[in-house]
Design an enzyme around this catalytic site. Structure first.
Site, PDB file in Angstrom:
ATOM      1  N   SER A 424       0.840  -1.202   0.000  1.00  0.00           N
ATOM      2  CA  SER A 424       0.000   0.000   0.000  1.00  0.00           C
ATOM      3  C   SER A 424       0.875   1.252   0.000  1.00  0.00           C
ATOM      4  O   SER A 424       1.990   1.226   0.534  1.00  0.00           O
ATOM      5  CB  SER A 424      -0.872  -0.048   1.263  1.00  0.00           C
ATOM      6  OG  SER A 424      -1.994   0.763   1.125  1.00  0.00           O
ATOM      7  N   GLN A 502       1.019   6.599  -7.253  1.00  0.00           N
ATOM      8  CA  GLN A 502      -0.139   7.252  -6.629  1.00  0.00           C
ATOM      9  C   GLN A 502       0.048   8.764  -6.720  1.00  0.00           C
ATOM     10  O   GLN A 502       0.980   9.307  -6.133  1.00  0.00           O
ATOM     11  CB  GLN A 502      -0.303   6.840  -5.159  1.00  0.00           C
ATOM     12  CG  GLN A 502      -1.606   7.401  -4.568  1.00  0.00           C
ATOM     13  CD  GLN A 502      -1.730   7.236  -3.067  1.00  0.00           C
ATOM     14  OE1 GLN A 502      -0.825   7.612  -2.321  1.00  0.00           O
ATOM     15  NE2 GLN A 502      -2.846   6.689  -2.604  1.00  0.00           N
ATOM     16  N   TYR A 583      -7.303  14.799   1.590  1.00  0.00           N
ATOM     17  CA  TYR A 583      -6.437  15.625   0.729  1.00  0.00           C
ATOM     18  C   TYR A 583      -7.300  16.344  -0.309  1.00  0.00           C
ATOM     19  O   TYR A 583      -8.527  16.291  -0.255  1.00  0.00           O
ATOM     20  CB  TYR A 583      -5.334  14.752   0.107  1.00  0.00           C
ATOM     21  CG  TYR A 583      -4.421  14.183   1.177  1.00  0.00           C
ATOM     22  CD1 TYR A 583      -3.691  15.040   2.001  1.00  0.00           C
ATOM     23  CD2 TYR A 583      -4.327  12.815   1.400  1.00  0.00           C
ATOM     24  CE1 TYR A 583      -2.881  14.536   3.022  1.00  0.00           C
ATOM     25  CE2 TYR A 583      -3.523  12.301   2.410  1.00  0.00           C
ATOM     26  CZ  TYR A 583      -2.805  13.166   3.231  1.00  0.00           C
ATOM     27  OH  TYR A 583      -2.018  12.684   4.227  1.00  0.00           O
ATOM     28  N   ARG A 631      -8.400   5.891  -5.043  1.00  0.00           N
ATOM     29  CA  ARG A 631      -8.469   5.612  -3.598  1.00  0.00           C
ATOM     30  C   ARG A 631      -9.525   6.509  -2.965  1.00  0.00           C
ATOM     31  O   ARG A 631      -9.508   7.723  -3.139  1.00  0.00           O
ATOM     32  CB  ARG A 631      -7.107   5.826  -2.946  1.00  0.00           C
ATOM     33  CG  ARG A 631      -7.100   5.403  -1.490  1.00  0.00           C
ATOM     34  CD  ARG A 631      -5.723   5.228  -0.915  1.00  0.00           C
ATOM     35  NE  ARG A 631      -5.504   3.812  -0.606  1.00  0.00           N
ATOM     36  CZ  ARG A 631      -4.791   3.373   0.421  1.00  0.00           C
ATOM     37  NH1 ARG A 631      -4.176   4.203   1.227  1.00  0.00           N
ATOM     38  NH2 ARG A 631      -4.652   2.079   0.649  1.00  0.00           N
ATOM     39  N   ARG A 725       1.595  -1.296   6.832  1.00  0.00           N
ATOM     40  CA  ARG A 725       2.542  -1.494   7.942  1.00  0.00           C
ATOM     41  C   ARG A 725       3.221  -2.859   7.926  1.00  0.00           C
ATOM     42  O   ARG A 725       4.428  -2.936   8.202  1.00  0.00           O
ATOM     43  CB  ARG A 725       1.838  -1.215   9.276  1.00  0.00           C
ATOM     44  CG  ARG A 725       1.521   0.264   9.455  1.00  0.00           C
ATOM     45  CD  ARG A 725       0.489   0.499  10.512  1.00  0.00           C
ATOM     46  NE  ARG A 725      -0.777  -0.126  10.174  1.00  0.00           N
ATOM     47  CZ  ARG A 725      -1.812  -0.199  11.004  1.00  0.00           C
ATOM     48  NH1 ARG A 725      -1.711   0.286  12.227  1.00  0.00           N
ATOM     49  NH2 ARG A 725      -2.941  -0.772  10.622  1.00  0.00           N
TER      50      ARG A 725
END
Ligand SMILES: Cc1cc2nc3c(=O)[nH]c(=O)nc-3n(C[C@H](O)[C@H](O)[C@H](O)COP(=O)(O)OP(=O)(O)OC[C@H]3O[C@@H](n4cnc5c(N)ncnc54)[C@H](O)[C@@H]3O)c2cc1C
Ligand SMILES: Cc1cc2nc3c(=O)[nH]c(=O)nc-3n(C[C@H](O)[C@H](O)[C@H](O)COP(=O)(O)O)c2cc1C
Length: 773
Positions: A424, A502, A583, A631, A725
């Site tokens: 990711s 991205q 964002y 996304r 993570r």
């Protein structure tokens, strides 16, 4: 002690007999409004764990129950003319009447006083009692008397169901799904004695109404169900015994949680038990189990603290503390299963092929995973894996080991991924002037060597003022493009991994410090002006952005287009438009951050207008054979913010504009958010979007094991699984997980091959346990 149980269902009877057994000096009375053998309901199911618990507390009842049990292993699913079966699921069922009779007889044997045909109106009728158990079921009068203390929270669920029986003995737990001209009905069928089965029919409110069942009496409803399920009934009749119910025999399930479970009424302590305290949907058949386990726990606490009146307050607190956790766990699993049945028709039955539909059904509570299914029925699971792999285009050797779903390839437009695992996007805040450097080469390079099918670069900013922090990566000049190309070329030349770009703009969350110097905090100096959908700061301490003008929109769109063109030249394989996490593009999509009154705000269409404009402009310059994903924050987790229902609308709009995938994230739009974290916590959004909108999705968020990824992909809850993570913790996550689940066919980099064998051998040794001596 003097104990009165109001209500002689499983909770009241079992608690009564356990306490009497603990100490025959206790005076225990159970008061029931019905006659001894007059009871509703058909069969109840238990797990082995509940039985074990009961055996430890009263072996006599446990043995009687066990000898009356019907055990079965198989689950059979009927849908669209198919009949599919799996084994190893181990249920036991017993008739509710039989269970109550066993408990009543044991109560009598131990000296519990049973009073039948007596309606209790109030706990105050028993001023001598030290302890009053409100075991008077879901509509508990006692609980309702003290509603302000117990704070019952009852949510009526939308589906309608009717609880019937049949004299046909089904030899498997059977789920039968039937489509009518108005929609889907499902029957949950299970045998509970030699010749009787429970037969619950369920449907949605609109289908129920469309068939005129709202005005149908019980006889008509039964006739309707007999006709609809005639194939599975095979001539057998359906029987109703819901005479105790007023009005329609079709019910809505009420999900109950109580804020507090006990109360002192001035004379006696009153405590809730069983359905009076909580309910669990029949989709996982745990109502009776919870009632019995409540009784056991309260008895246990009396054993711990001492069964004398002075200990009652401490006992009741401890009881509530322990049981509330267990009940929440069961209700959580029941909720997943219940919600699955609420949307099953349009979301799964209409869209999934029968094989995958069955997998989705078996894993509906999300407590049964892929590896768990393998333990239950290896043959069925391996055949399913072969079916899934064949759908993914792999030629499977019918005698060879199957390939688990996460290791099947995935195609979208001209892109082929070797497996379904995605690293990711993760901002590393480690560049200067947006230029990727050696850190990024090593960071991405090592993760590409680690086996993920697709790597996403971190949010890459389309202009200097589009950055979150001065450390963010960018793609607005040739120097950045050249540095990116070095990394992308390395990944392509050295590994089978594909690389995604991205693209994003920070909007009102820009001009902040790198994460480890104060996340979301404005820079100490050198701040740049911010733009957003509306002039609303992210936090009180944040800079206030300017609401974008049309000229701003044109400039930013041109920046996205220029970055996409550069990305295509570099050779990125897929582009992701970052429309999540508050964002810039996300700020248009959420009503929390978009207060515009022009054509870019106010409705879903208006909110999406500018993000879609950017999407279309980028789609135009991005190579046609390469996909674009979007996304989204599928849930703002804030009052008044977007919910998954809004995400469905946005996903449809992006799909119509040509998006290939939706990457289903959530949150970070508002500082007031209250996300509910947990294992796979965002996967339900992916499931919803994929199967309601009909678009491929990426699931992300607290996915951390191969077992999670396999379960998600196999069930059709997502097409790809992204992990963030876990990839920071372990660059070779994919290779390591393959080894952990015994998949040896996933290639390691040729330079590392010698480590593969050792790693697999060490795992095998650890699994075998310590060696003797
Ligand atoms: C129609 C129906 C069918 C069900 N069938 C199944 C099934 O097949 N399998 C399954 O697992 N679960 C089933 N359930 C759920 C299951 O019955 C409960 O979860 C479980 O029985 C809870 O036990 P309990 O002792 O807390 O409550 P209950 O079993 O509801 O017992 C409460 C008892 O209190 C009595 N009572 C209530 N008020 C008073 C009063 N004021 N005075 C005196 N007595 C009173 C009632 O008559 C009843 O006997 C069914 C529920 C319903 C409503
Ligand atoms: C250090 C870090 C940086 C992140 N940066 C980004 C980012 O640049 N773009 C993005 O869309 N998500 C970003 N995320 C969110 C992740 O992509 C992912 O959605 C989230 O961490 C949940 O996945 P996980 O539970 O596997 O970590 C970031 C997450 C972390 C931990």
């Amino acid at each position: 002690m003097r104990i009165v149980c109001i209500g002689g269902g499983p909770a009241g009877l079992y608690f009564g007999l356990l306490m009497k057994k603990e100490n025959p000096a206790h005076q225990v009375t159970v008061i029931e409004r019905n006659q001894p053998y007059d009871t509703f309901g058909w069969g109840v199911v238990f797990s082995d764990a509940t039985m074990e618990n009961m055996r430890a507390w009263d072996d006599v009842t446990a043995r009687e129950i066990e000898s009356a049990f019907n055990h079965w292993d198989d689950i059979e699913v009927l849908i669209k003319g198919r009949r599919m079966r799996t084994t190893g699921h181990g249920f036991v069922g017993i008739g509710r009447k039989k269970l109550l009779n066993i408990l009543q007889a044991r109560c009598e044997e131990l000296g519990v006083e049973l009073v039948f045909e007596t309606e209790v109106d109030s706990d105050l009728e028993f001023p001598d009692a030290d302890l009053i158990i409100a075991s008077d079921g879901i509509n508990s009068k006692i609980r309702n008397r003290y509603a302000e203390v117990f704070k019952p929270d009852m949510v009526m669920r939308p589906n309608r169901f009717i609880w019937l029986g049949s004299k046909k003995a089904f030899d498997a737990f059977t789920f039968d799904f039937r489509r009518t001209e108005h929609g889907w009905f499902q029957a949950h069928i299970y045998k509970f004695d030699e010749d009787t089965s429970t037969f619950i029919v369920e449907t949605t409110e609109d289908v129920f109404k469309a068939h005129g069942l709202e005005t149908a009496d019980e006889q008509k409803s039964v006739a309707f169900c007999e006709e609809l399920f005639s194939e599975v009934l095979d001539g057998a009749k359906l029987i109703s015994n819901s005479r105790h119910l007023r009005g329609s025999a079709w019910l809505n399930f009420g999900r109950l949680i109580c804020g507090k479970w006990s109360h002192f009424n001035g004379k006696s302590h009153v405590v809730l038990m069983g359905d009076a305290a909580h309910t669990a949907h029949f989709a996982i058949g745990s109502g009776t189990k919870l009632a019995l386990e409540d009784a056991i726990e309260l008895t246990r606490q009396f054993r711990n603290f001492g069964a004398t009146p002075d200990k009652i307050p401490a006992v009741l607190d401890a009881y509530e503390e322990v049981r509330a956790v267990d009940v929440a766990r069961i209700q959580n699993a029941a909720r997943n299963a219940m919600e699955w049945f609420e949307v099953v028709g349009s979301r799964y039955a209409d869209t999934l092929e029968p094989e995958q539909f069955m997998y989705s059904l078996l894993t509906r509570s999300q407590r049964i995973s892929h590896e768990n299914l393998r333990l239950r029925d290896k043959t069925w699971l391996e055949n399913y894996e072969r079916w899934f792999a064949a759908r993914a285009g792999i030629n499977i050797d019918p005698d060879g080991p199957p390939v688990p779903p996460m290791f099947t390839p995935y195609r979208v437009r001209g892109l082929r991924l070797e497996n379904r695992i995605v690293m990711s996007p993760m901002a590393m805040y480690s560049s200067e002037d947006g230029v990727p450097n050696d850190f990024h080469l090593v960071h991405f390079g090592s993760r590409a060597l680690g086996g993920a099918g697709l790597l996403f670069g971190e949010m890459t900013c389309v202009s200097p003022d589009a950055r979150i922090t001065p450390g963010c990566l960018g793609l607005w000049n040739d120097e950045q493009a050249a540095a990116w190309k070095r990394i992308v070329d390395f990944v392509h030349a050295t590994t089978p991994a594909k690389f995604g770009l991205q693209l994003g703009h920070a909007g009102r969350k820009g001009s902040t410090r790198v994460a480890w110097e104060g996340i979301d905090q404005p820079l100490n100096d050198g701040n740049w002006p911010l733009i957003s959908a509306s002039a609303l700061p992210y936090m009180a301490s944040s800079q206030t952005p300017r609401a974008m003008t049309r000229a701003d929109m044109d400039r930013v769109k041109a920046d996205f287009v220029a970055a996409a063109e550069r990305g295509a030249e570099i050779g990125f394989d897929i582009l992701e438009l970052h429309c999540a996490h508050g964002y810039l593009l996300s700020s248009f999509l959420s009503p929390l951050t978009n207060h515009r009154s022009d054509e870019y705000g106010g409705s879903h269409e208006n909110n999406a207008r500018y993000p879609l404009e950017v999407f279309r402009a980028v789609r135009e310059v991005w190579p046609q054979d390469k996909p674009i994903s979007v996304r989204l924050s599928c849930h703002d987790w804030t009052e008044g913010g977007n919910t998954p229902a809004d995400a469905v609308i946005y996903a449809k709009l992006f799909k119509d504009a040509g998006a290939d995938l939706i990457d289903c994230s959530s949150g970070q739009v508002s500082k007031d958010e209250k996300p509910i974290y947990g294992r796979l916590f965002q996967t339900p959004f992916s499931d919803k979007l994929r199967n309601e909108v009909g678009i491929a999705t990426v699931a992300v968020g607290a996915i951390s094991e191969a077992d999670h990824a396999n379960s998600i992909i196999a069930a059709g809850r997502a097409d790809l699984c992204a992990l963030a993570r876990p990839h920071l913790a372990d660059a070779a996550w994919t290779l390591h997980e393959a080894a952990k689940i015994g998949v040896k066919s996933i290639p390691w980099p040729k330079q590392y091959l010698s480590a593969k064998l050792q790693y697999e051998a060490n795992l095998a040794r650890a699994a075998a346990g310590p060696s003797p001596g």
